[in-house]
Design a protein around this motif. Structure first.
Motif, PDB file in Angstrom:
ATOM      1  N   TYR A  33      -2.449 -35.355 -38.477  1.00 15.96           N
ATOM      2  CA  TYR A  33      -1.195 -34.634 -38.277  1.00 15.96           C
ATOM      3  C   TYR A  33      -1.307 -33.243 -38.888  1.00 15.96           C
ATOM      4  CZ  TYR A  33       0.327 -39.541 -38.061  1.00 15.96           C
ATOM      5  OH  TYR A  33       0.453 -40.868 -37.762  1.00 15.96           O
ATOM      6  N   TYR A  35       1.359 -30.238 -40.255  1.00 17.36           N
ATOM      7  CA  TYR A  35       2.728 -29.890 -40.609  1.00 17.36           C
ATOM      8  C   TYR A  35       2.728 -28.451 -41.132  1.00 17.36           C
ATOM      9  CZ  TYR A  35       3.809 -34.932 -40.693  1.00 17.36           C
ATOM     10  OH  TYR A  35       3.993 -36.261 -40.371  1.00 17.36           O
ATOM     11  N   GLN A  37       5.009 -25.908 -43.831  1.00 20.39           N
ATOM     12  CA  GLN A  37       6.056 -25.833 -44.857  1.00 20.39           C
ATOM     13  C   GLN A  37       6.348 -24.368 -45.125  1.00 20.39           C
ATOM     14  OE1 GLN A  37       5.009 -27.568 -48.650  1.00 20.39           O
ATOM     15  NE2 GLN A  37       7.128 -27.942 -49.184  1.00 20.39           N
ATOM     16  N   LEU A  43       9.063 -29.962 -44.587  1.00 20.38           N
ATOM     17  CA  LEU A  43       7.847 -29.987 -43.790  1.00 20.38           C
ATOM     18  C   LEU A  43       8.222 -30.165 -42.329  1.00 20.38           C
ATOM     19  CD1 LEU A  43       6.930 -31.019 -46.719  1.00 20.38           C
ATOM     20  CD2 LEU A  43       4.880 -31.731 -45.501  1.00 20.38           C
ATOM     21  N   GLU A 106       0.516 -45.160 -44.504  1.00 17.79           N
ATOM     22  CA  GLU A 106       0.732 -43.997 -45.341  1.00 17.79           C
ATOM     23  C   GLU A 106      -0.054 -42.819 -44.798  1.00 17.79           C
ATOM     24  OE1 GLU A 106      -0.471 -44.622 -49.352  1.00 17.79           O
ATOM     25  OE2 GLU A 106      -0.255 -42.517 -49.920  1.00 17.79           O
ATOM     26  N   GLN A 107       0.569 -41.676 -44.790  1.00 14.00           N
ATOM     27  CA  GLN A 107      -0.123 -40.450 -44.441  1.00 14.00           C
ATOM     28  C   GLN A 107      -0.622 -39.812 -45.731  1.00 14.00           C
ATOM     29  OE1 GLN A 107       1.977 -37.830 -41.746  1.00 14.00           O
ATOM     30  NE2 GLN A 107       2.716 -39.546 -40.517  1.00 14.00           N
ATOM     31  N   PHE A 109      -2.090 -36.559 -47.512  1.00 14.31           N
ATOM     32  CA  PHE A 109      -2.011 -35.126 -47.286  1.00 14.31           C
ATOM     33  C   PHE A 109      -3.132 -34.362 -47.976  1.00 14.31           C
ATOM     34  CE2 PHE A 109       1.955 -34.269 -45.051  1.00 14.31           C
ATOM     35  CZ  PHE A 109       2.549 -35.518 -45.091  1.00 14.31           C
ATOM     36  N   GLY A 110      -3.520 -33.281 -47.349  1.00 14.97           N
ATOM     37  CA  GLY A 110      -4.450 -32.350 -47.960  1.00 14.97           C
ATOM     38  C   GLY A 110      -3.716 -31.339 -48.822  1.00 14.97           C
ATOM     39  N   PRO A 111      -4.454 -30.432 -49.449  1.00 12.19           N
ATOM     40  CA  PRO A 111      -3.847 -29.449 -50.356  1.00 12.19           C
ATOM     41  C   PRO A 111      -3.146 -28.312 -49.628  1.00 12.19           C
ATOM     42  CG  PRO A 111      -6.202 -29.097 -50.225  1.00 12.19           C
ATOM     43  CD  PRO A 111      -5.917 -30.342 -49.428  1.00 12.19           C
TER      44      PRO A 111
END
Lengths: 118, 115
Positions: A33, A35, A37, A43, A106-107, A109-111
């Motif tokens: 995915y 997103y 922000q 998000l 659960e997703q 997330f990267g930084p």
């Protein structure tokens, strides 16, 4: 094991230039995915990949935005002719399964990549 | 339009105070609900999730959330906060029955805990 990685961590560009943002998901995760922000915003979903295909592109804000995923792994988000309103943190997430089952996973997330368009 | 609302934008508490962060969503069907947390300088990470069953779910670090279907709410609680809980908290909903796989996020609540 390694988590989701994104590069670059920061990108400053001039209005009108093209940028490419990269995401390396967790190995074996089939769903990916993107997103966005923005300052003061939550998000915002952009695009979802299941394997190499993108069954849901509904969140892409304009035709200047595109994304691809190759080999069921790395994904690249491309923004053409960047505008100042594109400035945001772009987050990538991955999860173990796609399709209807992805809702239960659960997703991770990267930084994120912080994009600044001058 | 589908939406997730977090009415508290910034909450400031002293250590040991109790916490409740509100989350409301506007989907009519079955949903999966999540709270994510982002500590300063770190990635978003899952705090807890609700899929079905007991509407009171417990997560990491002493957090819990209660799903109240009739109120379309999924409020996050912690009986006694610590300075290390300073972070931004995001409520998220997956309205998978619509065919969407993505999460819809609220705008987040920034929590500042004063030692």
């Amino acid at each position: 094991g390694a988590g989701v990685s994104q590069s670059p961590s920061n990108k400053v560009t001039e209005k009108g230039k093209d940028v490419e943002l990269r995401c390396d998901p967790i190995s074996g995760h089939t769903a990916l995915y993107w997103y966005r922000q923005s300052l003061g915003q939550g998000l915002e979903f952009l695009i979802y990949f299941q394997g190499n295909s993108a069954p849901d592109k509904s969140g892409l804000p304009s035709d200047r935005f595109s994304a691809e995923r190759t080999g069921g792994s790395v994904s690249t988000l491309t923004i053409q002719r960047t505008q100042q309103e594109d400035s945001a943190v772009y987050l990538c997430a991955s999860s173990t399964q796609g399709g209807k089952l992805s809702a239960y996973n659960e997703q991770f997330f990267g930084p994120g990549t912080r994009l600044t368009v001058l | 339009a589908q939406s997730v609302s977090q009415h508290n934008h910034h909450v400031i508490l002293s250590e040991a105070a109790s916490l409740e962060l509100g989350c409301n969503y506007s989907y009519g069907g079955t949903v999966n609900l999540f709270w994510y947390v982002q500590y300063p300088g770190q990635h978003l990470q899952l705090l807890l999730k609700y899929f079905s069953g007991d509407p009171l779910v417990k997560g990491i670090k002493g957090f819990e959330a209660e799903f109240i279907k009739s109120k379309f709410s999924f409020n996050l609680r912690k009986p006694s906060v610590q300075w290390s809980d300073t972070a931004e908290y995001f409520c998220a909903v997956n309205a998978f029955w619509t065919g969407a796989n993505n999460l819809f996020f609220g705008t987040g609540t920034r929590l500042t805990v004063i030692p």
